[in-house]
Scaffold this motif. Structure first.
Motif, PDB file in Angstrom:
ATOM      1  N   GLU A 183     -11.791  15.387 -65.493  1.00 48.34           N
ATOM      2  CA  GLU A 183     -10.568  15.766 -64.787  1.00 48.34           C
ATOM      3  C   GLU A 183     -10.155  14.666 -63.818  1.00 48.34           C
ATOM      4  OE1 GLU A 183     -10.922  19.101 -62.086  1.00 48.34           O
ATOM      5  OE2 GLU A 183     -13.090  18.813 -61.938  1.00 48.34           O
ATOM      6  N   ASN A 184      -8.864  14.686 -63.500  1.00 45.42           N
ATOM      7  CA  ASN A 184      -8.303  13.732 -62.549  1.00 45.42           C
ATOM      8  C   ASN A 184      -7.551  14.501 -61.473  1.00 45.42           C
ATOM      9  OD1 ASN A 184      -5.525  12.064 -61.912  1.00 45.42           O
ATOM     10  ND2 ASN A 184      -7.327  10.744 -61.903  1.00 45.42           N
ATOM     11  N   SER A 185      -7.592  13.991 -60.255  1.00 46.70           N
ATOM     12  CA  SER A 185      -7.001  14.708 -59.134  1.00 46.70           C
ATOM     13  C   SER A 185      -5.473  14.751 -59.180  1.00 46.70           C
ATOM     14  CB  SER A 185      -7.459  14.089 -57.804  1.00 46.70           C
ATOM     15  OG  SER A 185      -7.101  12.718 -57.733  1.00 46.70           O
ATOM     16  N   ILE A 186      -4.850  13.907 -60.018  1.00 47.80           N
ATOM     17  CA  ILE A 186      -3.391  13.936 -60.192  1.00 47.80           C
ATOM     18  C   ILE A 186      -3.022  14.564 -61.530  1.00 47.80           C
ATOM     19  CG2 ILE A 186      -1.279  12.557 -60.393  1.00 47.80           C
ATOM     20  CD1 ILE A 186      -2.585  10.445 -58.628  1.00 47.80           C
ATOM     21  N   ALA A 187      -3.602  14.070 -62.597  1.00 50.64           N
ATOM     22  CA  ALA A 187      -3.205  14.481 -63.950  1.00 50.64           C
ATOM     23  C   ALA A 187      -3.874  15.766 -64.411  1.00 50.64           C
ATOM     24  CB  ALA A 187      -3.499  13.358 -64.946  1.00 50.64           C
ATOM     25  N   GLY A 188      -4.937  16.212 -63.719  1.00 53.23           N
ATOM     26  CA  GLY A 188      -5.574  17.471 -64.060  1.00 53.23           C
ATOM     27  C   GLY A 188      -6.700  17.340 -65.074  1.00 53.23           C
ATOM     28  N   PRO A 204     -12.929   6.677 -57.196  1.00 52.94           N
ATOM     29  CA  PRO A 204     -11.557   6.413 -56.746  1.00 52.94           C
ATOM     30  C   PRO A 204     -10.859   5.493 -57.739  1.00 52.94           C
ATOM     31  CG  PRO A 204     -13.149   5.206 -55.400  1.00 52.94           C
ATOM     32  CD  PRO A 204     -13.943   6.090 -56.313  1.00 52.94           C
ATOM     33  N   VAL A 205      -9.655   5.865 -58.136  1.00 53.79           N
ATOM     34  CA  VAL A 205      -8.941   5.144 -59.184  1.00 53.79           C
ATOM     35  C   VAL A 205      -7.644   4.577 -58.624  1.00 53.79           C
ATOM     36  CG1 VAL A 205      -7.778   5.349 -61.412  1.00 53.79           C
ATOM     37  CG2 VAL A 205      -9.945   6.537 -61.021  1.00 53.79           C
ATOM     38  N   ARG A 206      -7.562   3.259 -58.629  1.00 51.32           N
ATOM     39  CA  ARG A 206      -6.311   2.572 -58.251  1.00 51.32           C
ATOM     40  C   ARG A 206      -5.710   1.979 -59.513  1.00 51.32           C
ATOM     41  NH1 ARG A 206      -7.503  -1.691 -53.707  1.00 51.32           N
ATOM     42  NH2 ARG A 206      -5.223  -1.829 -53.799  1.00 51.32           N
ATOM     43  N   SER A 218       0.595   8.149 -58.435  1.00 50.12           N
ATOM     44  CA  SER A 218       1.547   8.991 -57.713  1.00 50.12           C
ATOM     45  C   SER A 218       1.052   9.428 -56.343  1.00 50.12           C
ATOM     46  CB  SER A 218       1.892  10.229 -58.544  1.00 50.12           C
ATOM     47  OG  SER A 218       2.523   9.859 -59.755  1.00 50.12           O
ATOM     48  N   VAL A 219      -0.270   9.511 -56.165  1.00 48.06           N
ATOM     49  CA  VAL A 219      -0.874   9.886 -54.891  1.00 48.06           C
ATOM     50  C   VAL A 219      -1.888   8.812 -54.533  1.00 48.06           C
ATOM     51  CG1 VAL A 219      -2.246  11.624 -53.675  1.00 48.06           C
ATOM     52  CG2 VAL A 219      -0.554  12.344 -55.359  1.00 48.06           C
ATOM     53  N   PRO A 220      -1.862   8.311 -53.293  1.00 51.14           N
ATOM     54  CA  PRO A 220      -2.790   7.226 -52.933  1.00 51.14           C
ATOM     55  C   PRO A 220      -4.255   7.570 -53.188  1.00 51.14           C
ATOM     56  CG  PRO A 220      -1.102   7.476 -51.249  1.00 51.14           C
ATOM     57  CD  PRO A 220      -0.934   8.625 -52.183  1.00 51.14           C
ATOM     58  N   GLU A 221      -4.667   8.778 -52.809  1.00 49.76           N
ATOM     59  CA  GLU A 221      -6.057   9.178 -53.013  1.00 49.76           C
ATOM     60  C   GLU A 221      -6.183   9.792 -54.404  1.00 49.76           C
ATOM     61  OE1 GLU A 221      -7.579  11.583 -49.905  1.00 49.76           O
ATOM     62  OE2 GLU A 221      -7.435  10.011 -48.382  1.00 49.76           O
ATOM     63  N   ASN A 222      -6.502   8.960 -55.361  1.00 48.68           N
ATOM     64  CA  ASN A 222      -6.574   9.350 -56.763  1.00 48.68           C
ATOM     65  C   ASN A 222      -8.021   9.236 -57.221  1.00 48.68           C
ATOM     66  OD1 ASN A 222      -5.878   9.900 -59.460  1.00 48.68           O
ATOM     67  ND2 ASN A 222      -5.462   7.751 -59.900  1.00 48.68           N
TER      68      ASN A 222
END
Length: 275
Positions: free
Chosen positions: A55-60, A83-85, A168-172
């Motif tokens: 899972e990803n904190s933005i994409a689900g 953490p993913v940039r 889309s969100v800095p903390e990814n």
């Protein structure tokens, strides 16, 4: 056999970074084009373990991976929060004005949807891997094509970061699971988390009774994911991640859940990862 870890992706991918974070920077990795291949490599013993994004904190959630876990006999033995940039990578000398297409893994494109939507004229092309997209641009000298990938891929394939941090969100964060066969699974030391799979009767209140027992035993339900049962329309399996202070808490609630479910399987006990 030299210990190797199967990963979805290739050199410079986030899966490689997750493997290094969990096992150490000298870890030997076996690249796989698909998550199903990761599972096969581990199940056959050609890899001693695997790393699989869940899972990803933005994409689900990555729903197919829950099915892969449920259908396999593999065990979850750990987790990594990475953490993913995400950056927009270009050949040296290229600019945003040159971009016609953006290539990357579909989850990476989803993580950067806000930025990419600002450029409706760009064609988005889904690929097997973020880093592989970067590699193809470099090896093919593909002008007019950008990749969404991380800094490791930029450095490895000598690409420029056209725009940094386009998520889309800095903390990814992406959460990765560590998987092993039952024969190679290490014994959990002071486990504080468990992943379980279950399904209940298709009747009123059946799921609520399960959730009430989890709450009554003071466990934190950190994840509850449903996915369809093939051949049983509108009926669902559930994947649950439970956090606890002591494994005895988990074993106590497990006994209470068995009579409330039609099928219940522990996918693994492990130490909760650090964010």
């Amino acid at each position: 056999m030299t210990p190797t870890i199967a990963i979805q992706g290739f050199a410079g991918s986030f899966h490689q970074l997750a493997a290094y974070q969990y096992f150490g920077p000298q870890t030997a990795v076996t690249p796989c084009a698909t998550f199903a291949e990761v599972v096969r490599q581990v199940a056959r013993g050609t890899a001693t373990g695997g790393v699989m994004a869940i899972e990803n904190s933005i994409a689900g959630s990555i729903l197919p991976n829950y099915n892969l876990l449920q259908q396999s006999e593999l065990q979850v033995t750990g987790e990594v929060y990475l953490p993913v940039r995400q950056h927009l990578l270009l050949l040296p000398g290229q600019t945003l004005a040159d971009v016609r297409e953006v290539h990357s893994h579909p989850m990476a494109l989803l993580q950067c949807a806000d930025f990419l939507n600002q450029h409706p004229d760009w064609k988005l092309v889904e690929t097997e891997d973020t880093a592989l997209s970067a590699q193809r641009i470099r090896e093919g000298h593909l002008t007019g094509i950008a990749a969404v990938a991380g800094q490791a891929a930029a450095e490895l394939f000598d690409l420029e970061i056209g725009v940094a941090d386009i998520q889309s969100v800095p903390e990814n964060y992406t959460r990765f699971l560590i998987i092993n066969t039952p024969e190679t699974a290490p014994q959990p030391a002071a486990a504080t988390k468990a992943s379980v799979y279950f399904h209940t009767a298709h009747a009123k209140g059946s799921l609520a009774r399960v959730l009430n027992q989890i709450a009554a035993h003071d466990l934190n339900l950190s994840k509850l994911q449903s996915f369809p049962q093939p051949g049983r329309a509108w009926q669902y399996f559930f994947h649950a991640d439970l956090e606890f202070d002591h494994a005895d808490q988990f074993h106590a609630v497990l006994q209470e859940l068995k009579p409330l479910t039609e099928d219940l399987r522990v996918l693994g006990l492990y130490q909760k990862g650090k964010v």
